[in-house]
Design a protein around this motif. Sequence first.
Motif, PDB file in Angstrom:
ATOM      1  N   ILE A 174       3.754 -32.105 -43.009  1.00 53.36           N
ATOM      2  CA  ILE A 174       3.956 -30.729 -43.477  1.00 53.36           C
ATOM      3  C   ILE A 174       5.446 -30.510 -43.720  1.00 53.36           C
ATOM      4  O   ILE A 174       6.290 -31.064 -43.002  1.00 53.36           O
ATOM      5  N   ALA A 175       5.757 -29.713 -44.727  1.00 58.11           N
ATOM      6  CA  ALA A 175       7.129 -29.239 -44.929  1.00 58.11           C
ATOM      7  C   ALA A 175       7.089 -27.731 -45.088  1.00 58.11           C
ATOM      8  O   ALA A 175       6.160 -27.187 -45.702  1.00 58.11           O
ATOM      9  N   VAL A 191      15.297 -26.890 -44.102  1.00 59.00           N
ATOM     10  CA  VAL A 191      14.089 -27.645 -44.437  1.00 59.00           C
ATOM     11  C   VAL A 191      13.518 -28.223 -43.150  1.00 59.00           C
ATOM     12  O   VAL A 191      14.251 -28.746 -42.313  1.00 59.00           O
ATOM     13  N   HIS A 192      12.212 -28.101 -42.980  1.00 56.72           N
ATOM     14  CA  HIS A 192      11.539 -28.535 -41.757  1.00 56.72           C
ATOM     15  C   HIS A 192      10.514 -29.609 -42.105  1.00 56.72           C
ATOM     16  O   HIS A 192       9.623 -29.375 -42.932  1.00 56.72           O
ATOM     17  N   ALA A 193      10.646 -30.771 -41.503  1.00 58.62           N
ATOM     18  CA  ALA A 193       9.666 -31.851 -41.645  1.00 58.62           C
ATOM     19  C   ALA A 193       8.829 -31.883 -40.381  1.00 58.62           C
ATOM     20  O   ALA A 193       9.367 -31.950 -39.269  1.00 58.62           O
ATOM     21  N   ALA A 194       7.506 -31.823 -40.523  1.00 59.81           N
ATOM     22  CA  ALA A 194       6.649 -31.655 -39.344  1.00 59.81           C
ATOM     23  C   ALA A 194       5.395 -32.516 -39.424  1.00 59.81           C
ATOM     24  O   ALA A 194       4.909 -32.839 -40.508  1.00 59.81           O
ATOM     25  N   PHE A 195       4.880 -32.881 -38.229  1.00 60.72           N
ATOM     26  CA  PHE A 195       3.585 -33.546 -38.094  1.00 60.72           C
ATOM     27  C   PHE A 195       2.751 -32.765 -37.076  1.00 60.72           C
ATOM     28  O   PHE A 195       3.260 -32.431 -35.992  1.00 60.72           O
ATOM     29  N   PRO A 196       1.493 -32.471 -37.386  1.00 58.60           N
ATOM     30  CA  PRO A 196       0.623 -31.855 -36.378  1.00 58.60           C
ATOM     31  C   PRO A 196       0.448 -32.785 -35.184  1.00 58.60           C
ATOM     32  O   PRO A 196       0.320 -34.013 -35.356  1.00 58.60           O
ATOM     33  N   ILE A 197       0.443 -32.209 -33.964  1.00 59.49           N
ATOM     34  CA  ILE A 197       0.303 -33.045 -32.764  1.00 59.49           C
ATOM     35  C   ILE A 197      -0.763 -32.511 -31.812  1.00 59.49           C
ATOM     36  O   ILE A 197      -0.914 -33.032 -30.701  1.00 59.49           O
ATOM     37  N   VAL A 256       1.609 -29.309 -47.607  1.00 55.20           N
ATOM     38  CA  VAL A 256       0.863 -30.269 -46.795  1.00 55.20           C
ATOM     39  C   VAL A 256       0.617 -31.491 -47.672  1.00 55.20           C
ATOM     40  O   VAL A 256      -0.071 -31.414 -48.698  1.00 55.20           O
ATOM     41  N   TYR A 257       1.204 -32.620 -47.284  1.00 55.83           N
ATOM     42  CA  TYR A 257       1.152 -33.825 -48.109  1.00 55.83           C
ATOM     43  C   TYR A 257      -0.126 -34.603 -47.792  1.00 55.83           C
ATOM     44  O   TYR A 257      -0.191 -35.349 -46.815  1.00 55.83           O
ATOM     45  N   LEU A 258      -1.122 -34.439 -48.647  1.00 52.96           N
ATOM     46  CA  LEU A 258      -2.436 -35.021 -48.391  1.00 52.96           C
ATOM     47  C   LEU A 258      -2.500 -36.499 -48.737  1.00 52.96           C
ATOM     48  O   LEU A 258      -3.181 -37.276 -48.073  1.00 52.96           O
ATOM     49  N   ASP A 259      -1.828 -36.898 -49.795  1.00 53.31           N
ATOM     50  CA  ASP A 259      -1.843 -38.301 -50.224  1.00 53.31           C
ATOM     51  C   ASP A 259      -0.502 -38.611 -50.855  1.00 53.31           C
ATOM     52  O   ASP A 259      -0.138 -38.021 -51.879  1.00 53.31           O
ATOM     53  N   CYS A 260       0.245 -39.527 -50.250  1.00 53.57           N
ATOM     54  CA  CYS A 260       1.615 -39.813 -50.699  1.00 53.57           C
ATOM     55  C   CYS A 260       1.843 -41.312 -50.814  1.00 53.57           C
ATOM     56  O   CYS A 260       2.517 -41.915 -49.966  1.00 53.57           O
ATOM     57  N   TRP A 268       0.996 -38.417 -56.103  1.00 55.20           N
ATOM     58  CA  TRP A 268       0.980 -37.605 -54.886  1.00 55.20           C
ATOM     59  C   TRP A 268       0.030 -36.416 -55.045  1.00 55.20           C
ATOM     60  O   TRP A 268      -0.106 -35.850 -56.133  1.00 55.20           O
ATOM     61  N   VAL A 269      -0.615 -36.054 -53.937  1.00 52.61           N
ATOM     62  CA  VAL A 269      -1.464 -34.864 -53.887  1.00 52.61           C
ATOM     63  C   VAL A 269      -0.972 -34.002 -52.727  1.00 52.61           C
ATOM     64  O   VAL A 269      -0.962 -34.445 -51.572  1.00 52.61           O
ATOM     65  N   THR A 270      -0.548 -32.786 -53.045  1.00 55.48           N
ATOM     66  CA  THR A 270       0.040 -31.888 -52.052  1.00 55.48           C
ATOM     67  C   THR A 270      -0.634 -30.530 -52.129  1.00 55.48           C
ATOM     68  O   THR A 270      -0.797 -29.986 -53.224  1.00 55.48           O
ATOM     69  N   GLU A 271      -1.040 -30.005 -50.981  1.00 52.16           N
ATOM     70  CA  GLU A 271      -1.549 -28.640 -50.971  1.00 52.16           C
ATOM     71  C   GLU A 271      -0.386 -27.689 -50.734  1.00 52.16           C
ATOM     72  O   GLU A 271       0.327 -27.803 -49.733  1.00 52.16           O
ATOM     73  N   MET A 272      -0.188 -26.773 -51.662  1.00 50.01           N
ATOM     74  CA  MET A 272       0.853 -25.762 -51.524  1.00 50.01           C
ATOM     75  C   MET A 272       0.213 -24.481 -51.013  1.00 50.01           C
ATOM     76  O   MET A 272      -0.792 -24.014 -51.564  1.00 50.01           O
ATOM     77  N   GLN A 273       0.784 -23.936 -49.951  1.00 52.27           N
ATOM     78  CA  GLN A 273       0.238 -22.748 -49.290  1.00 52.27           C
ATOM     79  C   GLN A 273       1.301 -21.649 -49.283  1.00 52.27           C
ATOM     80  O   GLN A 273       2.345 -21.806 -48.657  1.00 52.27           O
ATOM     81  N   VAL A 274       1.049 -20.559 -49.995  1.00 55.53           N
ATOM     82  CA  VAL A 274       1.982 -19.440 -50.023  1.00 55.53           C
ATOM     83  C   VAL A 274       1.445 -18.346 -49.105  1.00 55.53           C
ATOM     84  O   VAL A 274       0.420 -17.718 -49.417  1.00 55.53           O
TER      85      VAL A 274
END
Length: 286
Positions: A174-175, A191-197, A256-260, A268-274
Amino acid sequence: MLSIGDFAGLGWVSVRMLRHYDTIGLLRPAHVDPHSGYRWYTADQLSVLNRILALKDLGFTLHQVQAMIEEKLELGELRGMLRLRRAELAAQVDRDTARLALVDARLRLIETEGHMDTGDVILKKIPAIRVAELSATAAGYDHPTSITENLSPLYPRLMELMEQAGVPMTGSPIAYYRPAPTGPGDETITVHAAFPIGAAEVPGAGFDVVELPPIEAATALHQGPMSEAFRTGQKIATWIEENGYRPSGPGFAREVYLDCPPDEFDKWVTEMQVPLDGTGIATGKN
């Protein structure tokens, strides 16, 4: 010895250029006929000409080239200078190529104005997500390369720290972005680089643990490089306006980077959430 015409042909330059080099003292002929004034060169001087042309083609001025030639640079020094200059030019080519791709993407976007399809924008309720993250400061959206340069290195470093701490990731990378002004007119962003844990226990591990709050968001899948994400962002913005919503905060999309696939940015496939009005992007740390 070689006549000026033969020397020019063998060196792939013009006679006029050789005369100019002689005039400014950059490459003088080995011999000038005292009666006719005709210039003659030796085969050894082709190596000097090659150095001049290499330095000139790499962007050095003739004045700079002359100084380098007169200093009689060692081959190793010259090779090092050329490699450094080559790397600088290659980086400039990469920047120009990226800028050209961005211009092409904006032209394609302009061509869709007035008939933009927003049918694939979906309204979602996204639950709270607990993430491990690292952050950095970028120059802002006016400098998209700054965002990439500051965000991208965070992910491998975060993965390394999580592996050392024995904390597994439980979802896609996630970014997200927040304004980070340091003074009037400053448009820097964090800028925040994140992984769900999930609920994993996290000892002091060199990264932050953040609770991303639940949000209601307008979402759409972006396919292709993130340098062209503004296309999908404009689609989402159109949907938000058409459906009577308002973005929350500055309107930065969570990604949310679904396929990179590595080095295949066009795939690349990214879900953008506003996030929409009444929801937020991130809360405090624990």
